[in-house]
Design a protein around this motif. Structure first.
Motif, PDB file in Angstrom:
ATOM      1  N   ARG A 292       1.217  -1.141  -0.304  1.00 29.31           N
ATOM      2  CA  ARG A 292      -0.272   0.028   0.152  1.00 29.31           C
ATOM      3  C   ARG A 292       1.032   0.872   0.312  1.00 29.31           C
ATOM      4  NH1 ARG A 292      -0.690   3.917   3.125  1.00 29.31           N
ATOM      5  NH2 ARG A 292       0.006   3.281   4.694  1.00 29.31           N
ATOM      6  N   TRP A 293       1.573   1.367   1.076  1.00 28.88           N
ATOM      7  CA  TRP A 293       2.395   2.219   1.667  1.00 28.88           C
ATOM      8  C   TRP A 293       3.475   3.261   0.007  1.00 28.88           C
ATOM      9  CZ3 TRP A 293       8.286   2.522   2.997  1.00 28.88           C
ATOM     10  CH2 TRP A 293       8.733   4.097   2.974  1.00 28.88           C
ATOM     11  N   GLU A 294       4.520   1.980  -0.668  1.00 35.31           N
ATOM     12  CA  GLU A 294       4.874   2.152  -1.819  1.00 35.31           C
ATOM     13  C   GLU A 294       4.460   0.892  -2.456  1.00 35.31           C
ATOM     14  OE1 GLU A 294       6.737   3.989  -3.404  1.00 35.31           O
ATOM     15  OE2 GLU A 294       7.311   5.793  -1.093  1.00 35.31           O
ATOM     16  N   PRO A 295       3.115   1.380  -3.755  1.00 32.14           N
ATOM     17  CA  PRO A 295       3.492   0.038  -4.513  1.00 32.14           C
ATOM     18  C   PRO A 295       4.125   0.115  -5.522  1.00 32.14           C
ATOM     19  CG  PRO A 295       1.927   2.026  -4.900  1.00 32.14           C
ATOM     20  CD  PRO A 295       2.896   2.140  -3.076  1.00 32.14           C
ATOM     21  N   PRO A 296       5.187  -0.909  -5.920  1.00 33.64           N
ATOM     22  CA  PRO A 296       5.796  -1.007  -7.312  1.00 33.64           C
ATOM     23  C   PRO A 296       5.970   0.115  -8.455  1.00 33.64           C
ATOM     24  CG  PRO A 296       5.425  -2.957  -6.838  1.00 33.64           C
ATOM     25  CD  PRO A 296       4.621  -2.649  -5.985  1.00 33.64           C
TER      26      PRO A 296
ATOM     27  N   ALA B 146      -1.054   6.773  -5.733  1.00 33.49           N
ATOM     28  CA  ALA B 146      -1.992   8.476  -5.191  1.00 33.49           C
ATOM     29  C   ALA B 146      -3.316   7.734  -4.430  1.00 33.49           C
ATOM     30  CB  ALA B 146      -1.813   9.011  -6.070  1.00 33.49           C
ATOM     31  N   ALA B 147      -3.918   7.199  -4.905  1.00 31.01           N
ATOM     32  CA  ALA B 147      -4.971   6.287  -4.399  1.00 31.01           C
ATOM     33  C   ALA B 147      -4.769   5.649  -3.393  1.00 31.01           C
ATOM     34  CB  ALA B 147      -5.979   5.618  -5.461  1.00 31.01           C
ATOM     35  N   ASN B 148      -3.798   4.794  -2.971  1.00 30.25           N
ATOM     36  CA  ASN B 148      -3.766   4.292  -1.498  1.00 30.25           C
ATOM     37  C   ASN B 148      -3.188   5.126  -0.794  1.00 30.25           C
ATOM     38  OD1 ASN B 148      -3.769   1.906  -2.799  1.00 30.25           O
ATOM     39  ND2 ASN B 148      -1.124   1.022  -3.353  1.00 30.25           N
ATOM     40  N   ARG B 149      -2.780   6.395  -1.014  1.00 31.99           N
ATOM     41  CA  ARG B 149      -2.650   7.662   0.264  1.00 31.99           C
ATOM     42  C   ARG B 149      -3.518   8.501   0.553  1.00 31.99           C
ATOM     43  NH1 ARG B 149       4.083   8.452   0.887  1.00 31.99           N
ATOM     44  NH2 ARG B 149       4.420   6.507   0.720  1.00 31.99           N
ATOM     45  N   ASP B 150      -4.674   7.960   0.438  1.00 33.20           N
ATOM     46  CA  ASP B 150      -5.683   8.795  -0.184  1.00 33.20           C
ATOM     47  C   ASP B 150      -6.383   9.505   1.442  1.00 33.20           C
ATOM     48  OD1 ASP B 150      -8.443  10.584  -0.334  1.00 33.20           O
ATOM     49  OD2 ASP B 150      -9.003   8.816  -1.893  1.00 33.20           O
ATOM     50  N   PRO B 151      -6.440  10.065   2.240  1.00 31.25           N
ATOM     51  CA  PRO B 151      -7.004  10.867   3.816  1.00 31.25           C
ATOM     52  C   PRO B 151      -7.850  10.653   3.731  1.00 31.25           C
ATOM     53  CG  PRO B 151      -5.899  12.872   2.655  1.00 31.25           C
ATOM     54  CD  PRO B 151      -5.885  12.298   1.153  1.00 31.25           C
TER      55      PRO B 151
ATOM     56  N   ARG C  12      -3.636   8.654   9.150  1.00 35.84           N
ATOM     57  CA  ARG C  12      -2.084   9.143   8.632  1.00 35.84           C
ATOM     58  C   ARG C  12      -1.205   8.359   7.458  1.00 35.84           C
ATOM     59  NH1 ARG C  12      -0.400   6.206  11.837  1.00 35.84           N
ATOM     60  NH2 ARG C  12      -1.737   4.926  12.228  1.00 35.84           N
ATOM     61  N   PRO C  13      -1.689   8.544   6.064  1.00 32.59           N
ATOM     62  CA  PRO C  13      -1.677   7.977   5.007  1.00 32.59           C
ATOM     63  C   PRO C  13       0.059   7.446   4.263  1.00 32.59           C
ATOM     64  CG  PRO C  13      -2.747   9.371   4.198  1.00 32.59           C
ATOM     65  CD  PRO C  13      -2.753   9.940   5.894  1.00 32.59           C
ATOM     66  N   GLU C  14       0.491   8.810   4.945  1.00 29.67           N
ATOM     67  CA  GLU C  14       1.895   9.055   4.270  1.00 29.67           C
ATOM     68  C   GLU C  14       3.263   7.971   5.305  1.00 29.67           C
ATOM     69  OE1 GLU C  14       2.320  10.452   1.910  1.00 29.67           O
ATOM     70  OE2 GLU C  14       0.331  11.634   1.612  1.00 29.67           O
ATOM     71  N   GLU C  15       2.030   7.412   6.203  1.00 32.45           N
ATOM     72  CA  GLU C  15       3.152   7.122   7.239  1.00 32.45           C
ATOM     73  C   GLU C  15       3.094   5.010   6.836  1.00 32.45           C
ATOM     74  OE1 GLU C  15       2.623   7.643  11.304  1.00 32.45           O
ATOM     75  OE2 GLU C  15       2.230   9.355  11.203  1.00 32.45           O
ATOM     76  N   PHE C  16       3.781   4.664   6.923  1.00 30.23           N
ATOM     77  CA  PHE C  16       4.847   3.132   6.801  1.00 30.23           C
ATOM     78  C   PHE C  16       4.086   2.556   8.573  1.00 30.23           C
ATOM     79  CE2 PHE C  16       7.384  -0.383   7.566  1.00 30.23           C
ATOM     80  CZ  PHE C  16       6.660  -1.727   6.633  1.00 30.23           C
ATOM     81  N   ASP C  17       3.443   1.861   8.306  1.00 34.81           N
ATOM     82  CA  ASP C  17       2.530   1.091   9.785  1.00 34.81           C
ATOM     83  C   ASP C  17       2.269  -0.063   9.878  1.00 34.81           C
ATOM     84  OD1 ASP C  17       1.941   0.745  11.902  1.00 34.81           O
ATOM     85  OD2 ASP C  17       0.338   2.349  11.675  1.00 34.81           O
ATOM     86  N   ILE C  18       3.116  -1.016  10.065  1.00 38.21           N
ATOM     87  CA  ILE C  18       2.192  -2.582   9.748  1.00 38.21           C
ATOM     88  C   ILE C  18       1.395  -2.892  10.614  1.00 38.21           C
ATOM     89  CG2 ILE C  18       4.859  -3.369   8.841  1.00 38.21           C
ATOM     90  CD1 ILE C  18       5.016  -4.609  11.376  1.00 38.21           C
ATOM     91  N   LEU C  19       0.858  -1.710  12.166  1.00 38.57           N
ATOM     92  CA  LEU C  19       0.224  -1.767  12.290  1.00 38.57           C
ATOM     93  C   LEU C  19      -1.712  -1.519  12.888  1.00 38.57           C
ATOM     94  CD1 LEU C  19       1.633  -1.619  16.137  1.00 38.57           C
ATOM     95  CD2 LEU C  19       1.447  -4.208  14.991  1.00 38.57           C
ATOM     96  N   ARG C  20      -1.270  -0.958  10.987  1.00 41.39           N
ATOM     97  CA  ARG C  20      -2.838  -0.541  10.807  1.00 41.39           C
ATOM     98  C   ARG C  20      -3.588  -1.186  10.476  1.00 41.39           C
ATOM     99  NH1 ARG C  20      -2.149   3.962   8.143  1.00 41.39           N
ATOM    100  NH2 ARG C  20      -0.211   4.495   8.188  1.00 41.39           N
TER     101      ARG C  20
END
Ligand code: HEM
Length: 403
Positions: free
Chosen positions: A285-289, A320-325, A330-338
């Motif tokens: 999600r955070w950094e799609p290839p 951009a869609a994967n970081r839609d607020p 906090r869409p810009e953050e890498f957070d494996i616990l979300r």
């Protein structure tokens, strides 16, 4: 295991200098509106003197807009790829629309069963990853991109196809040349022809004497009394390389980068392995290839409330869609616990990635092996400015680690 050829070097040099972080621009645009008209001449840096007819184009940045486009193949056609990637792949499912797409995807899917996946995991992926990681462990340091994440997905595909080990260096070179088509068209097309001839020599005997590999399964697959002809099989095999190898190399590198630069999360994962599936999804999600794909609008239509004209190019920005607020906190953050939520990195709708279970399996095996055998893995403090870069395709150039 040693790397017999070094196709990485050229690929890497050609990609160097990529965009470091396009996300702030995309966030700013998305905040102004979910869909924007794009000036293709400016985007491709084309001089006014170059005479070329460019279509109207739009970029879709919101989660709502991207999911709408991907789920409506009647209004948004995949035939765009016929004019681009089609040149090197042939007529593959990627560029087909319904109902043709549904039929051929049904045939090809017969090669991607749960049973096949389990066999590839145990016989192919795990031994390969373990031997690479063991070498790094014995040495005490290594580059996870160059040694592991770049070479292993191509080798997995070669193994799935049942190619003889001695063909691997040549196959790997053609594979990298094929995926270089974006910046070296001639080389990409030449590699496509060489791969076609090579696959022809492999396919012919499998038509008469099937073995337990993917080419044999494709040769025998049938649906409603129809089988795949040779050119359809070659097109699919050529699609497999960019679709299956380049994406997985980048996504597993990006996940490792996220964990190595957020060591509290790496520790959490070490302490609780059940977090691995959600860590993998968060990395993707955070950094799609692959941040963007494309469609043609077949009729005038509204996307997330914004009208677009018929026969316009639609850039579907999954990054951009994967970081839609509107969807993620906090869409810009890498957070494996979300809390896990569906992202769009594998697309949605009829063209949803055919290899997503394979990609997840490969990444799971790579991560399990790393967690097991590199218990003290950390970024090499001497490494300079390790970062993810690229615009359409993103990954770190290297991940030097000590262990
Ligand atoms: C993390 C890794 C991967 C990501 C993010 C990814 C992403 C995608 C996306 C976004 C599409 C849709 C393209 C479009 O419609 O324009 C796609 C399609 C596809 N992917 Fe993947 N992919 C990955 C791994 C793989 C692997 C390992 C394979 C190997 C089998 C694969 C095979 C395919 C195929 C065959 C299609 C075409 C499906 C169709 O048109 O019906 N992908 N992938």
């Amino acid at each position: 295991m040693t790397i017999e050829v070094d196709p990485f070097q050229r690929f890497e040099e050609a990609q160097a200098g990529g965009d470091r972080d396009p996300y702030p621009d995309w966030a700013e645009m998305r905040a102004r509106g979910p869909v924007h008209e794009v000036d293709l001449r400016a985007e491709y840096d084309l001089d006014e003197s170059i005479e070329i007819d460019l279509p109207p184009a739009y970029v879709v940045l919101s989660y709502e807009g991207v999911t709408q486009v991907l789920r409506d193949p009647g209004s948004f056609s995949s035939s765009f790829y016929a004019d681009t990637m089609g040149a090197v792949m042939g007529h593959s499912i990627l560029e087909m629309d319904e109902p043709e797409h549904h039929h051929y995807r049904g045939l090809i899917q017969q090669a991607f069963t749960k049973k096949a996946l389990d066999r590839w995991r145990d016989e192919l992926v795990r031994p390969m990853v373990e031997s690479i990681v063991d070498e790094i462990a014995a040495r005490g340091h290594g580059d996870l991109v160059r040694e592991l994440t770049f070479p292993f997905p191509v080798r997995v595909i070669a193994g799935m196809l049942g190619l003889p080990a001695e063909d691997l260096p040549q196959f790997h070179r053609w594979a990298v040349e094929l995926i270089s088509v974006g910046f070296d068209f001639e080389v990409g097309v030449a590699a496509s022809e060489k791969l076609r001839d090579y696959f022809a020599s492999v396919l012919a005997p499998r038509r008469t004497h099937p073995e337990a590999d993917l080419i044999s399964v494709l040769a025998q697959a049938s649906l409603d009394g129809q089988q795949l002809d040779d050119e359809q099989i070659f097109a699919f095999l050529r699609l497999l390389l960019p679709a299956g190898a380049e994406t997985t190399y980048r996504s597993s590198s990006n996940l490792l980068f996220g964990l190595l630069t957020h060591t509290d999360q790496l520790d959490a994962l070490r302490a609780d392995r059940s977090l691995l599936p959600q860590a993998i999804e968060e990395g993707i999600r955070w950094e799609p290839p692959l941040t963007a794909i494309a469609r043609w609008a077949t009729r005038p239509v509204e996307i997330d409330g914004v009208p677009v004209t018929a026969e316009s190019l639609i850039q579907v920005n999954m990054g951009a869609a994967n970081r839609d607020p509107k969807r993620w906190e906090r869409p810009e953050e890498f957070d494996i616990l979300r809390p896990p939520l569906q992202h769009v990195s594998f697309a949605l709708g009829p063209h949803t990635c055919l290899g997503m279970h394979l990609a997840r399996m490969e990444t799971t095996v790579a991560m399990e092996t790393i967690l097991d055998r590199l218990p003290d893995m950390r970024l090499d403090p001497a490494a300079d400015d390790v970062h993810i870069r690229g615009r359409a395709f993103r990954a770190p150039a290297s991940l030097p680690v000590l262990c």
